[in-house]
Design an enzyme around this catalytic site. Structure first.
Site, PDB file in Angstrom:
ATOM      1  N   SER A 124       0.837  -1.206   0.000  1.00  0.00           N
ATOM      2  CA  SER A 124       0.000   0.000   0.000  1.00  0.00           C
ATOM      3  C   SER A 124       0.864   1.245   0.000  1.00  0.00           C
ATOM      4  CB  SER A 124      -0.856  -0.045   1.261  1.00  0.00           C
ATOM      5  OG  SER A 124      -1.396   1.205   1.513  1.00  0.00           O
ATOM      6  N   TYR A 149      -1.803  -1.659  11.088  1.00  0.00           N
ATOM      7  CA  TYR A 149      -2.075  -2.131   9.719  1.00  0.00           C
ATOM      8  C   TYR A 149      -0.941  -1.719   8.785  1.00  0.00           C
ATOM      9  CZ  TYR A 149      -3.591  -1.806   4.915  1.00  0.00           C
ATOM     10  OH  TYR A 149      -3.613  -1.891   3.557  1.00  0.00           O
ATOM     11  N   LYS A 153       2.125  -3.947   6.488  1.00  0.00           N
ATOM     12  CA  LYS A 153       2.507  -3.850   5.073  1.00  0.00           C
ATOM     13  C   LYS A 153       4.023  -3.616   4.952  1.00  0.00           C
ATOM     14  CE  LYS A 153      -1.396  -4.834   3.440  1.00  0.00           C
ATOM     15  NZ  LYS A 153      -1.601  -6.127   2.831  1.00  0.00           N
TER      16      LYS A 153
END
Ligand code: UDP
Length: 339
Positions: A124, A149, A153
């Site tokens: 992302s 989160y 990544k």
């Protein structure tokens, strides 16, 4: 025929990529725990493609299930979407995020490495945090993560880099998504937010459908032309096609490095108010919205430099904002019928 394992293949980006793979002549095997989606999307994949992909319902934290999938199928490449993805929830339940996103990745990598099966990783643009310079290239420094989160990544990418360093025959590509929106033109698949949506477009769609009263625009006092935040919105169908290109690149031995990273955006930044205006125009609707305070943690503006993906992958986004928002609304209308 090559077979691609699509983890999270019943999810939003996963379902569109499953369709794109089948339409490009790949066989697919899907594994999904259905924690954040519904089997309607698997039905949608079947309706669009006329194929019935092999499907495992299960959790990739389960090492035995992962081994079983690889034993029962001759997998040539993996696209790994399955992960928890709500930023806010990751702040309140960090261990769920670390457990889910890391264990799944590690279990898959063990299989991938042992048979030198190339892997595409869903990353992302959140890894860039608040970038110092725009647009964002793949060389733009990665900033400390703003949420568990985001950290999954970043660390996920590092886990892959370390794995490749120790296993030179193993290849991977991380695709850093900007803001995927829109839906397949058939309206058989699209985004399926469970609970109150956090993201702009799913929330906006529910307001337009009369399921929620009013869209809150988070802040109009940013240093942008109309004061609202700017993002690089990309059609999910474009994003899906980039995954097919990435798989083919590795299977055809075209990777320049064992580990490669590509930004997936359109290169075009649009503000929240611009997006609302385009939505209203293309769909002939008036949207109920109001300006409220900024949302904590929002980046003022971010959009991609797409040069590297365009030149190296030979992939370029085809759709523009009106296409994205028209398809999104068509999907929402279909979804309201599904109930
Ligand atoms: N946004 C908004 N109202 C909402 C949800 C999002 O104004 O209900 C804004 C948000 O502040 C950001 C943009 O829409 O500027 C995109 O947010 P989203 O959560 O969709 O994606 P993000 O870029 O945060 O990952």
């Amino acid at each position: 025929m090559k077979t691609v394992l699509v983890t999270g293949g019943v999810g939003y980006i996963g379902s569109h990529t499953s369709v794109a793979l089948i339409e490009s002549g790949y066989d697919i095997v899907i594994v999904d725990d259905l924690s954040n989606t519904r089997l309607d999307l698997l039905e949608g994949i079947k309706k669009i493609t006329g194929k019935d992909p092999k499907f495992y319902e299960g959790d990739l934290k389960d090492e035995k299930l992962v081994a079983k999938i690889f034993n029962e199928n001759q997998i040539d490449a993996i696209i790994h979407f399955a992960a928890s993805k709500a930023v806010g929830e990751s702040v309140t339940e960090p261990l769920k995020y670390y457990k889910n996103n890391f264990l799944s990745l590690v279990n898959l990598l063990e299989q991938a490495v042992s048979a030198s099966i190339p892997l595409v990783f869903s990353s992302s643009c959140t890894v860039y945090g608040t970038p110092d310079l725009l647009p964002v290239t793949e060389q733009t420094p990665v900033k400390p993560a703003q949420s568990p989160y985001g950290n999954t990544k970043q660390v996920g990418e590092e886990i892959i880099v370390d794995t490749i360093a120790a296993n030179p025959n193993f290849k991977a590509i991380s695709l850093r998504y900007f803001n995927p929106i829109g839906a397949h033109e058939s309206s058989h698949i699209g985004e399926l937010p469970l609970g109150v949506p956090n993201n702009l477009v799913p929330y906006l769609l529910q307001v337009a459908a009369g399921e929620r009263e009013c869209l809150s625009v988070f802040g109009d006092d940013y240093n942008t032309p109309d004061g609202t935040c700017i993002r690089d919105y990309i059609h999910v169908v474009d994003l899906a096609e980039a995954h097919v290109v990435a798989v083919k690149r590795m299977l055809d031995g075209l990777s320049k490095e064992p580990y490669e990273v590509f930004n997936l955006g359109t290169g075009q930044g649009n503000s929240v108010l611009e997006l609302i205006k385009v939505f209203e125009e293309v769909n002939g609707l008036k949207l109920n919205y109001k300006i409220v305070d900024r949302r904590a943690g929002d980046v003022e503006q971010i959009y991609a430099d797409t040069t590297f993906a365009n030149e190296e992958l030979g992939w370029k986004s085809r759709f523009e904002l009106p296409d994205m928002l028209r398809s999104a609304w068509n999907w929402q209308k279909n979804l309201s019928k599904l109930g």
